[in-house]
Design a protein around this motif. Sequence first.
Motif, short mmCIF file in Angstrom:
data_model
loop_
_atom_site.label_atom_id
_atom_site.label_comp_id
_atom_site.label_asym_id
_atom_site.label_seq_id
_atom_site.Cartn_x
_atom_site.Cartn_y
_atom_site.Cartn_z
N ASP A 141 0.81 -1.22 0.00
CA ASP A 141 0.00 0.00 0.00
C ASP A 141 0.84 1.27 0.00
OD1 ASP A 141 -2.43 -1.49 0.22
OD2 ASP A 141 -2.03 -1.77 2.35
N THR A 142 2.16 1.13 0.07
CA THR A 142 3.05 2.29 0.10
C THR A 142 2.95 3.09 -1.19
OG1 THR A 142 4.62 1.21 1.60
CG2 THR A 142 5.45 3.04 0.28
N ASP A 143 2.88 4.40 -1.06
CA ASP A 143 2.83 5.30 -2.21
C ASP A 143 4.13 5.14 -3.01
OD1 ASP A 143 2.71 7.36 -4.04
OD2 ASP A 143 2.09 8.88 -2.58
N PRO A 144 4.06 4.80 -4.32
CA PRO A 144 5.28 4.67 -5.13
C PRO A 144 6.14 5.93 -5.12
CG PRO A 144 3.41 3.73 -6.29
CD PRO A 144 2.85 4.43 -5.08
N ALA A 145 5.51 7.09 -4.83
CA ALA A 145 6.27 8.34 -4.79
C ALA A 145 7.33 8.30 -3.69
CB ALA A 145 5.33 9.52 -4.58
N ILE A 146 7.06 7.55 -2.61
CA ILE A 146 8.04 7.41 -1.52
C ILE A 146 9.27 6.68 -2.03
CG2 ILE A 146 8.48 6.28 0.70
CD1 ILE A 146 5.57 6.81 1.45
N ILE A 147 9.03 5.63 -2.83
CA ILE A 147 10.14 4.85 -3.37
C ILE A 147 10.97 5.70 -4.32
CG2 ILE A 147 10.75 2.78 -4.70
CD1 ILE A 147 8.02 1.62 -3.79
N ARG A 148 10.28 6.50 -5.14
CA ARG A 148 11.01 7.36 -6.07
C ARG A 148 11.82 8.42 -5.33
NH1 ARG A 148 5.75 7.61 -8.82
NH2 ARG A 148 5.65 5.97 -10.39
N ALA A 149 11.21 9.01 -4.31
CA ALA A 149 11.89 10.07 -3.57
C ALA A 149 13.11 9.54 -2.83
CB ALA A 149 10.92 10.71 -2.57
N LYS A 195 4.42 11.16 5.58
CA LYS A 195 4.19 11.01 7.01
C LYS A 195 5.36 10.25 7.67
CE LYS A 195 0.68 9.46 10.32
NZ LYS A 195 -0.61 8.75 10.48
N TYR A 196 6.00 10.90 8.63
CA TYR A 196 7.12 10.27 9.32
C TYR A 196 7.05 10.62 10.80
CZ TYR A 196 9.30 14.89 9.33
OH TYR A 196 9.55 16.23 9.54
N GLN A 250 4.29 6.06 6.91
CA GLN A 250 3.14 6.11 5.98
C GLN A 250 2.95 4.77 5.27
OE1 GLN A 250 2.96 9.64 3.56
NE2 GLN A 250 1.92 8.58 1.89
N ASP A 251 1.87 4.06 5.62
CA ASP A 251 1.51 2.79 4.96
C ASP A 251 2.66 1.78 4.97
OD1 ASP A 251 -1.04 3.74 4.39
OD2 ASP A 251 -0.38 4.67 2.52
N GLY A 284 8.36 -2.09 16.03
CA GLY A 284 6.92 -1.94 16.19
C GLY A 284 6.18 -2.11 14.88
N PHE A 285 4.88 -2.46 14.98
CA PHE A 285 4.03 -2.57 13.81
C PHE A 285 3.34 -1.23 13.56
CE2 PHE A 285 4.22 -7.04 15.11
CZ PHE A 285 4.48 -7.65 13.89
N VAL A 286 3.07 -0.94 12.29
CA VAL A 286 2.31 0.26 11.93
C VAL A 286 1.22 -0.17 10.96
CG1 VAL A 286 2.38 2.57 10.92
CG2 VAL A 286 4.34 1.73 12.22
N GLY A 287 0.03 -0.43 11.47
CA GLY A 287 -1.07 -0.87 10.61
C GLY A 287 -0.92 -2.32 10.19
N LYS A 288 -1.95 -2.82 9.49
CA LYS A 288 -1.95 -4.20 9.01
C LYS A 288 -1.75 -4.19 7.50
CE LYS A 288 -4.97 -5.88 12.72
NZ LYS A 288 -6.25 -6.53 13.08
N HIS A 289 -0.53 -4.02 7.10
CA HIS A 289 -0.20 -3.94 5.68
C HIS A 289 0.68 -5.12 5.28
CE1 HIS A 289 -1.77 0.17 5.45
NE2 HIS A 289 -1.11 0.43 6.58
N LYS A 290 0.45 -5.62 4.07
CA LYS A 290 1.25 -6.74 3.56
C LYS A 290 2.59 -6.22 3.08
CE LYS A 290 1.06 -10.58 0.28
NZ LYS A 290 0.27 -11.24 -0.79
N PRO A 291 3.71 -6.78 3.57
CA PRO A 291 5.03 -6.31 3.13
C PRO A 291 5.19 -6.42 1.62
CG PRO A 291 5.23 -7.76 5.03
CD PRO A 291 3.81 -7.88 4.56
N MET A 292 5.83 -5.42 1.05
CA MET A 292 6.07 -5.43 -0.39
C MET A 292 7.32 -6.24 -0.71
SD MET A 292 6.94 -2.25 -2.99
CE MET A 292 5.55 -1.27 -2.45
#
Length: 380
Positions: free
Chosen positions: A70-78, A94-95, A106-107, A136-144
Motif C-alpha cells: 500500500d506504500t505510495d510509489p512516490a516514496i520509493i522514487r523520492a 508522514k514520518y 506512511q503505509d 513496532g508494527f504500523v497498521g496491518k499492511h502486507k510487506p512489499m
Amino acid sequence: MDMKVLQNLSYGLYTIGTLKYGRKVGCVVNTVFQVSADPALICISMNKDNFTHDCIKEEGRFSVSILSEDTDPAIIRAFGFQSSEKNDKYDGFKYDYVDKMPVMVQDISGYLICEVVSFTDAATHSLILAKVTNSGFVGKHKPMTYDYYHKVIKGKAPKNAPTYVEEVEKEEAPKAEGKVSYYCDVCGYVYEGDITKEPDDYKCPLCHMDKSHFVKVEEEPVEENVSYYCDVCGYVYEGDITKEPDDYVCPLCGVDKSHFIKSDEKSAAKEEVKKEEPKAEDVGVSYYCDVCGYVYEGDITKEPDDYVCPLCAVDKSHFIKVEKEEAEAVKEEEAPKAEDVGVSYYCDVCGYVYEGDITKEPDDYECPLCHVDKSHFIKQ
C-alpha cells in the motif's frame, strides 16, 4: 554467465533513516535480513556511494521502515532516485521519530531501530551488521516484495541497488496515445506535454534529474480499417496480420501468413495480372483437379514440382488437362437449366458461393473451401 538468474532471489523494499548533524536523511534498500535471534541482529546491504551510507557510519544508528504493497510509489522514487545531501526526502510524507531516529510511518508494515555492530566491505556495497534495539508494527499492511515492486508497480532498480543490471533495466519506452509526452529514464516519471518548452533548469519532480534525462514517447502510428486477404481462399482478416504469431494459419484453408496480402494491395495485384498477357500457346489451355474440381487456367506443367492445389492441397499429379473441344463439350453438357439460371447458394461458414442448385449435389457434397457439408449452404 546469465546475470538475470540473480533476479529470482527474494528481496523486500525498505527505507533506511538516520541523521546527519541532526538533519534527517535516508534511502531505499532491498536487502535486509535477520542473522541472529538472541540478540536480534540484522544485516543490510548499502551502496558505498549513497550519502546515507557515510551518515550511518558517523551516527552509529539507523531505522528500517518495512514498505508495504500500500506504500505510495512516490516514496520509493523520492528515497531511491535522489540524494539526501541536497534534498529532504521526508518532505510531503508522514514520518515520526522513534528513539530519536527518523522513521517513515506512511503505509508501512513495521519498523526497526538499530545500533551498528560492524561494517563489512562487499565490493560496491557495505554489509552493515546491526543490533535491533526497538521495533513496532504500523497498521496491518502486507510487506512489499521486490518482485511485486517490479511486476505490479513497474518500478525500476536504481543504479546503486545491488540487484541493478543495466541490460535488464532497458525496457521499451511507453507508447503514447495520441498526445505528446516525455518520460524520465531514471525514475520513469511521465511529463505530459512538450518538455522542450520548459526552462533549461527544469528538473524531474521525483528524482530531480535535469531535462536531458527525458525521452520523448514515440507515438505508434495506428492504421485504420486495415485488412488482409488470403490469396488462396479469399478469407479476409480484419486488422494488422503482421502482429499475429509466426505460426498463424488461415482459419479456412490452413495456409500460413505468407499467403495474406494487404487489402489496399489487392487492386494493384489485379492490375499487375492484367498486364501479363497469356502466351499464344497457353490460350485455352487449362487443367482441373480430379479431387476437388479446381480449374487451373494455363499450363500447369510450368509450375514448380512442389505446387499444390490451392483448394484441397493435393500435388500436381492430380491435375488433368482439359482439351479445348472437350471443354466446350463439357460446357454444353453442363449448361444450366432455365430454372437454375441465377440460382446460387452461399456457405455460412466461409462465404463460398455455389452457382446453381446445390440440392442436386449428392448428400456427401462438401464446401471446396472449408469442407463443411451441404446443410451449411443457404440460398441467396
